[in-house]
Design an enzyme around this catalytic site. Structure first.
Site, PDB file in Angstrom:
ATOM      1  CG  ASP A  10      -1.612   1.266   1.524  1.00  0.00           C
ATOM      2  OD1 ASP A  10      -1.619   2.137   0.633  1.00  0.00           O
ATOM      3  OD2 ASP A  10      -2.185   1.402   2.630  1.00  0.00           O
ATOM      4  CE  LYS A  72      -1.407   6.903  -3.591  1.00  0.00           C
ATOM      5  NZ  LYS A  72      -1.846   5.967  -2.543  1.00  0.00           N
ATOM      6  CD  GLU A 150      -4.821   3.631  -2.366  1.00  0.00           C
ATOM      7  OE1 GLU A 150      -5.685   4.422  -1.920  1.00  0.00           O
ATOM      8  OE2 GLU A 150      -3.699   4.004  -2.743  1.00  0.00           O
ATOM      9  CG  ASP A 172      -8.969   4.826   1.493  1.00  0.00           C
ATOM     10  OD1 ASP A 172      -8.463   5.502   2.411  1.00  0.00           O
ATOM     11  OD2 ASP A 172      -8.293   4.168   0.688  1.00  0.00           O
TER      12      ASP A 172
END
Ligand code: AMP
Length: 620
Positions: A10, A72, A150, A172
């Site tokens: 992850d 990211k 994810e 999330d």
């Protein structure tokens, strides 16, 4: 001998985690510092040392210029680099530094090198962002077996043993991104039916809200803005995060930072307490921002909140009590909490690794495309080949033709988006297919195929069926769209839906009118003898009429269609006259021959593609 295990990673905006299958279950691997999550932070020190994870995060205060965080957010952004000491690092390279540490720590823990990995990305990551993530893995020395979403990974972590059919909503909220996904699970199949989110919303924003609150109070008291001092700001940010985390379990937290500023009359300290109620009121606008994407995902999936069987919370920020409340309010259901929200994604990635290495065999994994994909056709229209929310991997092809006589090449422009006009969407790439043998407009058969692989990477090819010439592109660099941009594009498309539809109808009517003229002119030319003078005059007048309507930029679809219709009716007369002539000849004993060869009663549905490229009606 390297391990044949596949590492599940992850690769998060703020924190990363990694896991492998051990004895049939996913297990989180502790990093070299003994922690189960690793800050996604890289620092390049003055003595050329490279720090990754906690050590990098720890020195961020003293070394902000050389510390790289939240890289990211820039994955897949063309031309973006971070400069340290005159050296430019791409997001892929920085991410690779994090992945290298993970690779090293995993090898240390397992006692074996690990070469294969499954890496997760936000469900909304565009093609370029997925490709960049894959590249980062490869730079770090991994064979990247698969890029998975994810929320899909998270629901695998929950659903491993669950064989019954159910619909799951995954909410999330991590450090830097918010994703919501709706999945249909059943019989070991995980299908993401809709995704939505906000790439610029995460726990960091909650920290900054606290920072602002504390700094405002400090400024009111001492007339010093701590936000202007980089070191003070970094300290406040860390203190704010600590307070926030504390408030997930307690009703009140204190923020205590000694010697944060110096004045002529001595040092100043921050000493403030913050209640949960105050914290929640400071951040109510942030939590509210998760509502629209959640509703949108439900509506895209065609579900009501009642249809959701399970709600899964993922990401460290979902530990905040306000998140649970919000989710319960939106979906009317209490979220599950048996898997640690920081670890679920890495565990799911490890399960997927297990599927790929053959350790787990009862799971199939399906994902979806966030936006429609297609090409530009005549008049600048967007022709969809793959609709949004299509399950991947997927493949689709369609036959197009040329719009002009003797056209020997077509330019294939690939777009992603929901607007009817290609230029309003995101151009992903373009390529030229040439070497088409010269022929009348509408004759060549050009098959365009889209292929999206299991990682979401798009390949587009075009083949001229006549010559067998073929060209293709893999879309990698192109437009890296953020969640926010995708969301914006979807909103824009909705806002303009009606107007776009009207534009589409007008352009289509125009295309048809132009093709009707082309057809009429070539029929007149090819059948000089068969057409009598009256009919010829009739057709020429109709052509003129269509041309007149076409000359009017504002002509409505209706006007265009009426004029085209008159012309088409006149054209049918040609066929009739030719048929009669042939019949007469046959009677006169000329023998043989069916009805009108070649001249082909033009089929008025035959639409032509852009300046160069048109859609045909024979879809595959
Ligand atoms: P993730 O990217 O999923 O690791 O999430 C990281 C974010 O979760 C950061 O913004 C953390 O501050 C936040 N976080 C972690 N634990 C907690 C907690 N107990 N309460 C509130 N936020 C938390």
């Amino acid at each position: 001998m390297p391990s044949n295990k596949i590492l599940g990673i992850d690769l998060g905006t703020t924190n990363s985690a990694f896991a492998v299958m051990e004895g049939g279950d996913p297990e989180i691997i502790q990093n070299a510092e003994g922690a189960r999550t690793t800050p996604s932070v890289v620092a390049l020190t003055e003595d050329d040392e490279r720090l990754v994870g906690k050590p990098a995060k720890n020195q961020a205060v003293q070394n902000p210029e050389r510390t790289i965080q939240s890289i990211k957010r820039h994955m897949g952004e063309e031309g973006y680099t971070v400069d340290v000491d005159g050296e430019a690092y791409t997001p892929q390279e920085v991410s690779a530094m994090i992945l290298q540490k993970i690779k090293r720590d995993a090898a240390e823990y397992l006692g074996d090198e690990v070469e294969r990995a499954v890496i997760t990305v936000p469900a909304y990551f565009s093609d370029a962002q997925r490709q960049a993530t894959k590249d980062a893995g490869e730079i770090a020395g991994f064979d990247v077996e698969r890029i998975i979403n994810e929320p899909t990974a998270a629901s695998m972590a929950y659903g491993l043993d669950d064989e019954s059919d159910q619909t799951v909503l995954v909410y999330d909220l991590g450090g830097g991104t918010f994703d919501v996904s709706i999945l249909d699970l059943g019989g070991g199949v995980y299908e993401v039916v809709a995704t939505n989110g906000d790439n610029d919303l995460g726990g960091d924003d909650w920290d900054w809200a606290v920072v602002d609150h504390v700094a405002d109070q400090f400024q009111a008291e001492h007339s010093i803005d701590l936000r202007e001092d980089r070191q003070a700001l970094q300290r406040l940010k860390e203190a704010a995060e600590e307070a926030k985390i504390e408030l997930s379990n307690r009703k009140e937290a204190t923020i205590n930072e000694q010697f944060i500023a110096a004045t002529d009359s001595g040092p100043l300290h921050v000493e403030q307490s913050l209640t949960r109620a105050k914290f929640e009121s400071l951040t109510s606008d942030l939590i509210a921002r998760t509502a629209d994407p959640t509703r949108q995902a439900l509506s895209d999936a065609g579900y009501d909140p009642d249809d959701i069987d399970e709600v899964i919370l993922v990401g460290g920020s979902t530990r905040m009590p306000q998140v649970r409340e919000q989710v319960e309010q939106l979906v009317g259901k209490e979220p599950r909490s048996s898997v640690n929200p920081d670890e679920a994604v890495a565990m799911g990635a490890a399960i997927q690794g297990g599927v790929l290495s053959g350790d787990v065999d009862d799971i199939v994994l399906l994902d979806v495309t966030p936006l429609s994909l297609g090409v530009e056709v005549k008049g600048g229209l967007f022709e969809r080949l793959i609709e949004k929310n299509t399950t991947i991997p997927t493949e689709e092809s369609k036959v197009f033709t040329t719009a002009q006589a003797n056209q020997t090449s077509v330019n294939i422009r690939v777009f992603q988006g929901e607007r009817e006009i290609a230029a309003e969407n995101e151009l992903l790439g373009e390529f030229m297919l040439s070497g088409i043998p010269p022929s009348p407009a509408g004759t060549p058969q050009i098959e365009v195929s889209f292929n999206i692989d299991e990682n979401g990477i798009v390949n587009v090819s075009a083949e001229d069926k006549g010559s067998g010439n073929e060209e293709s592109i893999t879309i990698e660099g192109g437009a890296g769209l953020s969640d926010e941009e995708i969301e914006e594009m979807q909103e824009e498309a909705e806002k303009h839906a009606e107007e776009d539809q009207q534009r589409r109808e007008r352009i289509e009517a125009r295309n048809q009118a132009e093709s009707a003229i082309q057809r009429a002119e070539s029929l007149l030319e090819e059948n000089e003898d068969a057409v009598d003078d009256d009919l010829r005059a009739d057709i020429e007048a109709s052509i003129e009429e269509v041309e007149e309507v076409l000359a009017d930029e504002d002509a409505s679809a209706n006007d265009l269609e009426t004029a085209t219709e008159t012309l088409s009716t006149a054209l049918q007369e040609i066929g009739k006259q030719m048929y009669q002539q042939q019949a007469q000849q046959a009677q006169a004993g000329a023998g043989g021959g069916g009805p009108a060869g070649g001249a082909g009663a033009a089929d008025s549905d035959d639409e032509y593609v852009d300046a160069d490229f048109e859609e045909t009606d024979d879809e595959e």
